[in-house]
Design a protein around this motif. Sequence first.
Motif, short mmCIF file in Angstrom:
data_model
loop_
_atom_site.label_atom_id
_atom_site.label_comp_id
_atom_site.label_asym_id
_atom_site.label_seq_id
_atom_site.Cartn_x
_atom_site.Cartn_y
_atom_site.Cartn_z
N SER A 167 0.87 -1.17 0.00
CA SER A 167 0.00 0.00 0.00
C SER A 167 0.91 1.22 0.00
O SER A 167 1.87 1.28 0.76
CB SER A 167 -0.91 0.03 1.23
N SER A 243 -7.57 0.62 -6.10
CA SER A 243 -7.48 -0.57 -5.26
C SER A 243 -6.04 -0.93 -4.97
O SER A 243 -5.69 -1.31 -3.84
CB SER A 243 -8.18 -1.74 -5.96
N PHE A 247 -5.19 -0.67 -1.12
CA PHE A 247 -5.15 -2.00 -0.51
C PHE A 247 -4.01 -2.88 -0.99
O PHE A 247 -3.80 -3.97 -0.46
CB PHE A 247 -6.47 -2.73 -0.76
N ALA A 266 -10.07 -6.88 -2.82
CA ALA A 266 -10.12 -6.07 -1.61
C ALA A 266 -11.41 -6.31 -0.85
O ALA A 266 -11.43 -6.38 0.38
CB ALA A 266 -9.97 -4.59 -1.97
N LEU A 270 -11.72 -7.61 2.98
CA LEU A 270 -12.39 -6.83 4.01
C LEU A 270 -13.58 -7.57 4.60
O LEU A 270 -13.89 -7.40 5.79
CB LEU A 270 -12.82 -5.47 3.44
N LEU A 384 -5.21 -4.92 6.46
CA LEU A 384 -5.77 -3.83 5.67
C LEU A 384 -5.22 -3.84 4.25
O LEU A 384 -5.88 -3.43 3.32
CB LEU A 384 -5.49 -2.49 6.34
N ALA A 385 -4.01 -4.32 4.09
CA ALA A 385 -3.44 -4.46 2.76
C ALA A 385 -2.86 -5.86 2.62
O ALA A 385 -2.47 -6.48 3.59
CB ALA A 385 -2.34 -3.42 2.52
N LYS A 386 -2.83 -6.34 1.41
CA LYS A 386 -2.40 -7.72 1.16
C LYS A 386 -0.95 -7.95 1.56
O LYS A 386 -0.08 -7.12 1.31
CB LYS A 386 -2.56 -8.03 -0.32
#
Length: 399
Positions: A167, A243, A247, A266, A270, A384-386
């Motif tokens: 991110s 995105s 994310f 995403a 989530l 929150l992010a991969k």
Amino acid sequence: MTADRIPHRGARRQGGAAVLTMTLILLGLATFGALAVASGTLSSHRGAGTDQRGKEVYAVATGGLNHALAWFEEHAGSLAFSDDDAGGVWRSAGAGTTSPVTATAYVDKSLGTDAYDLAIEYELLSTLSATDPSDPLLVRARATGRAEGDSHVQRTVSVDLLLTRKSVFSPLFAAAIDSFSAPAVLVEDGLSGITGTPEAYPLVDDGIAIGITRGGTADVATGNLSLEDGGKVGALSGTPSLSEAVFGLSPSGYDGDGNPVGANAAEQMLRALAERHPDAVKVVDSSANWHQSLGSADEPVIVFFTEEAGCPKINGNTTIHGLVYFETRDCQANGWGKATIYGSVAFAGAPTKLSANTEFHARQLDFSYLAEAEGGGNRFALGLAKAELVRIPGSWRDF
């Protein structure tokens, strides 16, 4: 004459016995030689077979490790390590349905009866509970392949990994997005048709209040938008989709014009996070206008409006502390009013008609309370992010 013949017969008998003895000796030597050759041939075949199985089991281990790395990126947040500190492990053995491998997945089809077991292990090389969220998180992934019928035929391969999060609004090597800081308003392709005088505040004086991820600053028509405290419009380098920027996840596809379509990955991430934190993460499918105030400065939230929800109006004296994300690319934001967002509002595509009586205040959002709620600051927990795995050069081992 009889007396003269007796010694001659004895000599003939002695000569026959010698021939017989020599014949037996030669026969024994020939038999021993044949047995030695047969034994050597058998050993050679056994060696060739073991070598072949060794190559196959090495292929199982290396292929299994590559599969396990991809699996780890998707499931890191759900793994329960034996310890949160360095040395803690997670093993596929006995892991049930959460395991990335099964014993039947590696049957050698060409030989028919040969089968191989694969065991996966992840070992922490650093703590999960570092006091500084920007500290790197190191993990060793290890795969062991073993021939089912020959347990002595096995190979183990391993590689060390640096776990980061993708991110642009997070620390570079953070294992979890404890901190998220973006412009007050973030758009993907542009902004136009603003009515009234909505207000946008940068995080710091003269900072960026409006950000665009794929277009340029010329695509943001601020119109009547009031940029407070010297706020500016800024464009991200690299033109990521919204995105990807927020994310770290690519959209589900692109339309004929090359525009990103959806943020399904995403959304799935989530939804899983919302199951664990229903008060902090909201995935909204309804198109009804939004009037609910959420979050606080210490406990921000994530509100994700899906493609099905469209672009609901946020109004009615509503205050949200956190990240508000609109997945639809066709967002007409007229009808907003008496709404205040502390954090970031992100619009896919190019929203239009953003209306008056709305305030956007950029804030650095601290989500560390979510990780703490999951049992002591596990840095895999937030999601929150991969997760992204970076292989550390020179760390590959096979033995």
